[in-house]
Design an enzyme around this catalytic site. Structure first.
Site, PDB file in Angstrom:
ATOM      1  N   SER A 276       1.291  -1.444   0.041  1.00 34.51           N
ATOM      2  CA  SER A 276       0.098   0.063  -0.213  1.00 34.51           C
ATOM      3  C   SER A 276       0.994   1.270   0.247  1.00 34.51           C
ATOM      4  CB  SER A 276      -0.660   0.091   0.758  1.00 34.51           C
ATOM      5  OG  SER A 276      -1.152  -1.207   1.445  1.00 34.51           O
ATOM      6  N   CYS A 278       2.349   2.000  -2.416  1.00 35.42           N
ATOM      7  CA  CYS A 278       4.179   2.615  -3.100  1.00 35.42           C
ATOM      8  C   CYS A 278       3.916   2.380  -4.786  1.00 35.42           C
ATOM      9  CB  CYS A 278       4.273   1.004  -2.677  1.00 35.42           C
ATOM     10  SG  CYS A 278       5.026   0.651  -1.313  1.00 35.42           S
ATOM     11  N   GLY A 279       2.665   2.838  -4.623  1.00 38.66           N
ATOM     12  CA  GLY A 279       2.557   3.128  -6.154  1.00 38.66           C
ATOM     13  C   GLY A 279       1.456   2.388  -7.602  1.00 38.66           C
TER      14      GLY A 279
HETATM   15  C1  SPV Z   1      -4.101  -1.230   0.871  1.00 40.47           C
HETATM   16  O1  SPV Z   1      -3.953  -0.652   1.980  1.00 40.47           O
HETATM   17  O2  SPV Z   1      -3.357  -2.151   0.590  1.00 40.47           O
HETATM   18  C2  SPV Z   1      -5.474  -0.212   0.578  1.00 40.47           C
HETATM   19  C3  SPV Z   1      -6.474   0.140   0.656  1.00 40.47           C
HETATM   20  O3  SPV Z   1      -5.842  -0.881  -1.002  1.00 40.47           O
HETATM   21  S1  SPV Z   1      -6.884  -0.549   2.596  1.00 40.47           S
HETATM   22  O4  SPV Z   1      -8.496  -0.792   2.122  1.00 40.47           O
HETATM   23  O5  SPV Z   1      -6.936   0.034   3.177  1.00 40.47           O
HETATM   24  O6  SPV Z   1      -6.468  -2.413   1.843  1.00 40.47           O
HETATM   25 MN    MN Z   2      -4.470  -2.391  -2.069  1.00 37.80          MN
END
Ligand code: SPV
Ligand code: MN
Length: 628
Positions: A276, A278-279
């Protein structure tokens, strides 16, 4: 009814639902689903219940409910709303997210677990009467495209209209599919309650729990609103899907899927795993290419190749840093009318919004996730409050995007030509590199991925952490079994995807970036050419890297930029020492921390280390690509 006697499903649902809702529920002939709903209606005790079909007026009901109950506030542009999560409820809660572990099952210490019986009882006691004063929304969705071997039907119960609304933008409607399927088992189930609210946010985050019951294909979430903890079909469903995939021989991955345009009218599809923040979203949304999905993919083998689909149909993307220059397509969508939910950013009285590193300066005041905001505001701990939270998001359906690939709803999926692994790595990997083959790629790229932590989860940022396939947070099987599944998956393919690594976060000695954000557009084009063996590459101890001439041409063609030899040397210098250290770290993890690690792991990593040591002896710690 006698005290102590269990009420039947029909009795509970008749008592609790008005006739219209009851009829909608019983138009679906699925007794297991009815039992499930009755159980949680009885336990959670909502004031009222709304059953949402795929019809427009039902979706409109959910949309207006989230404004009516003030979980969302309308903004200036038509269709735009904003939602706030509590100040301490801004990211995934890894500590309180646990797999309910059945007796005798071992899944390794890197996965957070609680004894199944104990956890089940705890979360069910929290659920008692938790929806009092709230309306419960019953929703039906499908993970993956409809009418496809990839499809997984799901039922979500939530007392948050914001969660129900978000899912509407993010997932394919599944009521009609449930109707067609009739009495069938195996659907995924999610129960969520935001719990008691204060100023429309969850009040009792101390009782925030996200418990995943792999045995019953059910996820429980309490006292939280942040999407990553509540939107059942997102990361919570991933744990269930990873279990199923492992049993059935396919893969559930934390990956985007995108089409990269090659020479002529050629389109090659890639899937890419990044932790998450990281692009991942910004890569899948780059100018000039086509997006299928930005977060989660299912991959299956067919006809000797790998086919992938987007599990979702919308984006819950990071908004920090989105600006007109680097993220043209996202920027355009966020500034057009259409259904978009912003979360945890600043809004002004006029209904305009601001976030960290948007183009313009933020206004002098407004409301954000901390309440009334002004520049220099400090929170209770004395920490300066930014204009928006770093993990603030936007939610939209991909129908709002011009660059949406027409193949997105294809029930067959798209043929994957390349798989990309990337992380936040300031000192080791070069910006782009191809592995020698599937086994080498899975082991030294995917299974060796490390990344510095970000604001997407609660806790400290910037700490280098092992994160195999960027999927560690979502695993529900041992890392060893997961890696083995990946290795097996590619073994008998006649046209396996090529496996690449990328690194957008390489830094120089002063801490400046070696990459421009738009460089990734060039790396994608190079990978596309490599998938078809259209360009040569330089063999290094860790894989194949681009030749200067090819990159120079691509920088010119794609970005209209001169690419100097000096930039090339800086970016593609082989950091031999860092790579040896990394290999040692990873070897150590697979030897000592990972249960049932496949034997190939250490073999392939040891060979890589030998190659690195040889080069080190001959050429030193830092080797220019021209010398390789
Ligand atoms: C992530 O954090 O990898 C996301 C958002 O895509 S979440 O729904 O918080 O996982
Ligand atoms: Mn994610």
């Amino acid at each position: 009814m006698e005290k102590g006697a269990e009420k039947s499903t029909v009795v509970i649902l008749k008592e609790r639902l008005d006739e219209k809702q009851y009829n909608k529920l019983y138009a679906l002939k699925n007794p297991a689903m009815h039992d499930f709903i009755a159980r949680y209606v009885d336990l959670c005790n909502p004031d009222s219940i709304f059953v949402c079909t795929d019809q427009k007026e039902d979706l409109e009901y959910i949309r207006s409910a989230s404004v009516r109950n003030t979980e969302e506030i309308k903004l200036r542009l038509a269709g735009h709303t904003i939602h706030y999560d509590g100040y301490f409820d801004q990211a995934r809660d890894k500590i309180n997210t646990k797999i309910l572990l059945p007796e005798g099952v071992k899944i390794g210490k890197s996965i957070n677990t609680v004894d199944r019986k104990e956890g089940w009882e705890e979360v069910h006691s929290i659920f008692r009467d938790l929806m009092k004063g709230h309306e419960l929304y019953v929703r039906f969705f499908c993970l993956g495209p409809l009418n496809s071997e990839f499809s997984i039907p799901c039922v979500q119960l939530t007392d948050s209209a914001y969660v129900a609304h978000s899912e509407d933008l993010l997932y394919r409607q599944g009521y009609e599919q449930f109707k067609r399927f009739g009495d069938f088992p195996g659907f995924f189930k999610f129960v969520h309650s935001a719990g008691e609210l204060t100023n429309s946010v969850s009040k009792n985050t101390g009782k925030r729990r996200v418990y995943i019951d792999i045995k019953e294909n059910t996820v429980y979430s309490t006292n939280t609103q942040y999407g990553g903890n509540t939107i059942g079909l997102k990361k919570l469903a991933m744990r269930l899907a990873i279990q199923r995939a492992s049993r059935e021989g396919w893969l559930t991955e934390h990956m985007f899927v995108m089409g990269v345009n090659g020479p002529g009218s050629r389109v090659s599809y890639f899937s890419g795993a990044f932790p998450s923040m990281c692009g991942k979203t910004s890569t899948s949304m780059v100018e000039g290419e086509k997006i299928i999905g930005d977060d989660i993919a299912y991959l299956r083998k067919k006809k000797g190749a790998v086919y992938g689909v987007n599990v979702e149909k919308g984006i819950f993307g990071i908004i920090q840093g989105v600006n007109a220059k680097d993220d043209k397509l996202i920027w355009e969508a966020l500034h057009s009318e259409g259904e978009i939910i912003f979360s945890n950013i600043l809004r002004t009285e006029k209904g305009d919004v601001y976030w960290i590193d948007k183009d313009s300066n933020p206004p002098e005041k407004g409301i954000n996730h901390s309440g009334e905001w002004y520049p220099g505001k400090k929170d209770k701990e004395g920490k300066e409050v930014d204009v928006s939270h770093k993990n603030a998001r936007f939610t939209l359906s991909m129908t709002l995007l011009k660059n949406r690939d027409p193949e997105m709803e294809n029930p067959e999926g798209v043929k994957i030509g390349g798989i990309i692994y990337g992380g936040r790595d300031s000192d080791t990997w070069v910006p782009v590199e191809e592995s020698f083959d599937w086994q080498h790629g899975i082991i030294t790229k995917g299974a060796s991925l490390e990344s510095e932590t970000t604001a997407a989860t609660l806790g400290q940022e910037g700490v280098r952490k092992f994160n195999p396939m960027s999927n560690l947070d979502f695993l529900s099987i041992t890392i060893g079994r997961y890696i083995r599944d990946n290795l097996e998956f590619g073994k008998d393919l006649s046209s396996p995807p090529k496996i690449f690594s990328v690194n957008y976060f390489l830094k120089d000695e002063e801490g400046g970036w070696f990459n421009e954000r738009e460089d990734k557009r060039v790396w994608l084009k190079w990978m596309e050419l490599r998938v078809h063996n259209d360009v040569e590459a330089i063999k290094t101890p860790t894989g194949y890297i681009p030749e200067y001439e090819d990159l120079s041409k691509l920088f010119q063609d794609v970005l209209n930029k001169e690419y100097t030899e000096d930039s090339y040397v800086k970016q593609f210098t082989m950091r031999v020492r860092e790579n040896i250290n990394k290999t040692d770290r990873i070897l150590d993890i697979y030897k000592n921390d990972v249960l049932d690690s496949p034997g190939e792991m250490t073999e392939v990593l040891n060979l890589q280390k030998e190659r690195l040591l040889k080069v080190q002896k001959r050429l030193g710690d830092y080797v220019s690509p021209f010398d390789l």
